[in-house]
Structures are given as C-alpha cells and as structure tokens.
Design a protein around this motif. Structure first.
Motif, mmCIF file in Angstrom:
data_model
loop_
_atom_site.group_PDB
_atom_site.id
_atom_site.type_symbol
_atom_site.label_atom_id
_atom_site.label_comp_id
_atom_site.label_asym_id
_atom_site.label_seq_id
_atom_site.Cartn_x
_atom_site.Cartn_y
_atom_site.Cartn_z
ATOM 1 N N MET A 112 -24.884 5.342 12.344
ATOM 2 C CA MET A 112 -25.616 5.875 11.220
ATOM 3 C C MET A 112 -26.225 7.217 11.596
ATOM 4 O O MET A 112 -26.774 7.388 12.674
ATOM 5 N N GLU A 113 -26.114 8.126 10.686
ATOM 6 C CA GLU A 113 -26.611 9.479 10.920
ATOM 7 C C GLU A 113 -28.138 9.497 10.861
ATOM 8 O O GLU A 113 -28.754 8.833 10.032
ATOM 9 N N LYS A 114 -28.750 10.273 11.757
ATOM 10 C CA LYS A 114 -30.199 10.365 11.813
ATOM 11 C C LYS A 114 -30.664 11.548 10.966
ATOM 12 O O LYS A 114 -30.115 12.645 11.060
ATOM 13 N N LYS A 115 -31.679 11.331 10.153
ATOM 14 C CA LYS A 115 -32.215 12.389 9.308
ATOM 15 C C LYS A 115 -33.054 13.349 10.132
ATOM 16 O O LYS A 115 -33.683 12.963 11.123
ATOM 17 N N GLU A 116 -33.060 14.594 9.674
ATOM 18 C CA GLU A 116 -33.891 15.620 10.306
ATOM 19 C C GLU A 116 -34.874 16.149 9.276
ATOM 20 O O GLU A 116 -34.542 16.281 8.099
ATOM 21 N N LYS A 117 -36.057 16.462 9.727
ATOM 22 C CA LYS A 117 -37.080 16.991 8.843
ATOM 23 C C LYS A 117 -36.744 18.448 8.526
ATOM 24 O O LYS A 117 -36.396 19.224 9.406
ATOM 25 N N GLN A 118 -36.865 18.794 7.229
ATOM 26 C CA GLN A 118 -36.582 20.142 6.774
ATOM 27 C C GLN A 118 -37.781 20.657 5.976
ATOM 28 O O GLN A 118 -38.426 19.901 5.259
ATOM 29 N N ALA A 119 -38.015 21.941 6.088
ATOM 30 C CA ALA A 119 -39.057 22.560 5.260
ATOM 31 C C ALA A 119 -38.401 23.043 3.974
ATOM 32 O O ALA A 119 -37.403 23.746 4.006
ATOM 33 N N VAL A 120 -38.957 22.630 2.867
ATOM 34 C CA VAL A 120 -38.416 23.023 1.572
ATOM 35 C C VAL A 120 -39.549 23.615 0.745
ATOM 36 O O VAL A 120 -40.602 22.998 0.604
ATOM 37 N N TRP A 121 -39.301 24.807 0.242
ATOM 38 C CA TRP A 121 -40.281 25.453 -0.618
ATOM 39 C C TRP A 121 -39.835 25.265 -2.062
ATOM 40 O O TRP A 121 -38.716 25.607 -2.432
ATOM 41 N N LEU A 122 -40.727 24.711 -2.870
ATOM 42 C CA LEU A 122 -40.414 24.454 -4.272
ATOM 43 C C LEU A 122 -41.509 25.038 -5.164
ATOM 44 O O LEU A 122 -42.683 25.038 -4.807
ATOM 45 N N TYR A 123 -41.097 25.495 -6.338
ATOM 46 C CA TYR A 123 -42.077 25.899 -7.346
ATOM 47 C C TYR A 123 -42.752 24.632 -7.874
ATOM 48 O O TYR A 123 -42.137 23.557 -7.911
ATOM 49 N N PRO A 124 -43.999 24.753 -8.290
ATOM 50 C CA PRO A 124 -44.698 23.562 -8.814
ATOM 51 C C PRO A 124 -43.947 22.897 -9.975
ATOM 52 O O PRO A 124 -43.900 21.665 -10.066
ATOM 53 N N ARG A 125 -43.324 23.675 -10.853
ATOM 54 C CA ARG A 125 -42.605 23.077 -11.986
ATOM 55 C C ARG A 125 -41.365 22.313 -11.505
ATOM 56 O O ARG A 125 -40.967 21.333 -12.117
ATOM 57 N N THR A 126 -40.765 22.729 -10.382
ATOM 58 C CA THR A 126 -39.628 22.011 -9.816
ATOM 59 C C THR A 126 -40.091 20.670 -9.253
ATOM 60 O O THR A 126 -39.447 19.640 -9.455
ATOM 61 N N LYS A 127 -41.227 20.688 -8.582
ATOM 62 C CA LYS A 127 -41.770 19.442 -8.039
ATOM 63 C C LYS A 127 -42.131 18.483 -9.174
ATOM 64 O O LYS A 127 -41.933 17.270 -9.068
ATOM 65 N N GLU A 128 -42.647 19.017 -10.280
ATOM 66 C CA GLU A 128 -42.952 18.182 -11.439
ATOM 67 C C GLU A 128 -41.685 17.505 -11.980
ATOM 68 O O GLU A 128 -41.736 16.351 -12.418
ATOM 69 N N LEU A 129 -40.560 18.227 -11.947
ATOM 70 C CA LEU A 129 -39.290 17.648 -12.398
ATOM 71 C C LEU A 129 -38.890 16.474 -11.505
ATOM 72 O O LEU A 129 -38.401 15.450 -11.992
ATOM 73 N N ILE A 130 -39.091 16.626 -10.207
ATOM 74 C CA ILE A 130 -38.776 15.542 -9.280
ATOM 75 C C ILE A 130 -39.617 14.318 -9.610
ATOM 76 O O ILE A 130 -39.100 13.203 -9.747
ATOM 77 N N ILE A 131 -40.909 14.529 -9.766
ATOM 78 C CA ILE A 131 -41.820 13.420 -10.047
ATOM 79 C C ILE A 131 -41.477 12.768 -11.393
ATOM 80 O O ILE A 131 -41.475 11.543 -11.525
ATOM 81 N N LYS A 132 -41.122 13.598 -12.369
ATOM 82 C CA LYS A 132 -40.799 13.094 -13.708
ATOM 83 C C LYS A 132 -39.536 12.234 -13.704
ATOM 84 O O LYS A 132 -39.451 11.239 -14.406
ATOM 85 N N HIS A 133 -38.535 12.611 -12.892
ATOM 86 C CA HIS A 133 -37.225 11.955 -12.950
ATOM 87 C C HIS A 133 -36.920 11.021 -11.778
ATOM 88 O O HIS A 133 -35.842 10.441 -11.731
ATOM 89 N N ILE A 134 -37.843 10.847 -10.879
ATOM 90 C CA ILE A 134 -37.559 10.067 -9.670
ATOM 91 C C ILE A 134 -37.206 8.608 -9.996
ATOM 92 O O ILE A 134 -36.305 8.028 -9.388
ATOM 93 N N ASP A 135 -37.876 8.023 -10.981
ATOM 94 C CA ASP A 135 -37.585 6.629 -11.341
ATOM 95 C C ASP A 135 -36.219 6.509 -12.000
ATOM 96 O O ASP A 135 -35.472 5.565 -11.734
#
Length: 139
Positions: free
Chosen positions: A1-24
């Motif tokens: 199994m492949e091991k995940k690596e931590k990545q830094a991701v810069w997102l606009y606040p409205r993009t993060k809101e989309l993630i939260i809105k659609h995660i379910d």
C-alpha cells in the motif's frame, strides 16, 4: 500500500467552502480525501483522449444514464397509472350497464390476450368495432 505524504495546499476561502459544502455528497471521510478524489476526477477529464479516461467517464456516464432512466421511469409509471385509472373507470361503467356472465368474461379475456399478443399491443378501436359488428375481415 502506498504511503501518503503531507502536502501544502493553498486554497481561496470560497474553494474551501465548496469542499465543506460537498464533502458529504462525495462520500469523502476528510477534506484531504475530497481533494485527492477531485484531482483524480479532473485528471480523468483531462485525459479523455487517452486510454485512462475510464475513471472519469464511468462515473459521469453512470450519473447521466441514471438520471435519464429515473426520469423515464417516472414518466412511464405516471402514464401507466393514468391508463390504469382510465381502464378501471371504463370497466366499472361497462359492468354497470351490462349483464355479462362469468363464462363470457373468461372467453373475452382469453380472446383479448391472444389478440394483444398477435397485434403486439397496438390496440385499434376500429378493428374491435368491426369485429363486434361482424365486419371483421382479419386485417
């Protein structure tokens, strides 16, 4: 199994809101899983001209076909319900004004089953009228 690596991701606040809105809706257990699935999906979209498009196309086509089938199913069921109501009304009206014995009803049912099978369900009032009046030439 492949091991995940931590990545830094810069997102606009409205993009993060989309993630939260659609995660379910995406059935993602975390924002990281949502972003990873989104990247795979978008990569599949970009690779549509290659042989790796199946991951993208399978989900998109399944979703589109599912929507078409559900819409058609709803319209067909609604139409069948309306036809059944009209048929029930006609049956009750005919039964109310006619005195038909059980044997005649059974014979009629058998004749109608044979006729509908023979004509592939395309019912024609004129043919039934001609038959009942003795003018049927078995077209």
């Amino acid at each position: 199994m492949e091991k995940k690596e931590k990545q830094a991701v810069w997102l606009y606040p409205r993009t993060k809101e989309l993630i939260i809105k659609h995660i379910d809706e995406a059935n993602a257990r975390s924002q990281s899983e949502f972003i990873e699935d989104a990247i795979k999906f978008y990569s599949g979209y970009l690779d549509c001209n290659s042989g790796t498009a199946t991951e993208y196309l399978a989900h998109v086509l399944t979703s589109i076909i599912d929507g078409i089938v559900k819409g058609s199913e709803y319209r067909i069921n609604r139409g069948l319900f309306k036809l059944a109501v009209e048929s029930a009304m006609q049956s009750h009206i005919i039964a109310a004004v006619n005195d038909v014995d059980d044997e005649t009803i059974d014979d009629l049912r058998g004749m109608c089953v044979d006729e509908v099978a023979h004509i592939n369900g395309v019912i024609n009032f004129e043919r039934a009228y001609d038959y009942q009046k003795g003018d049927d030439d078995d077209k």
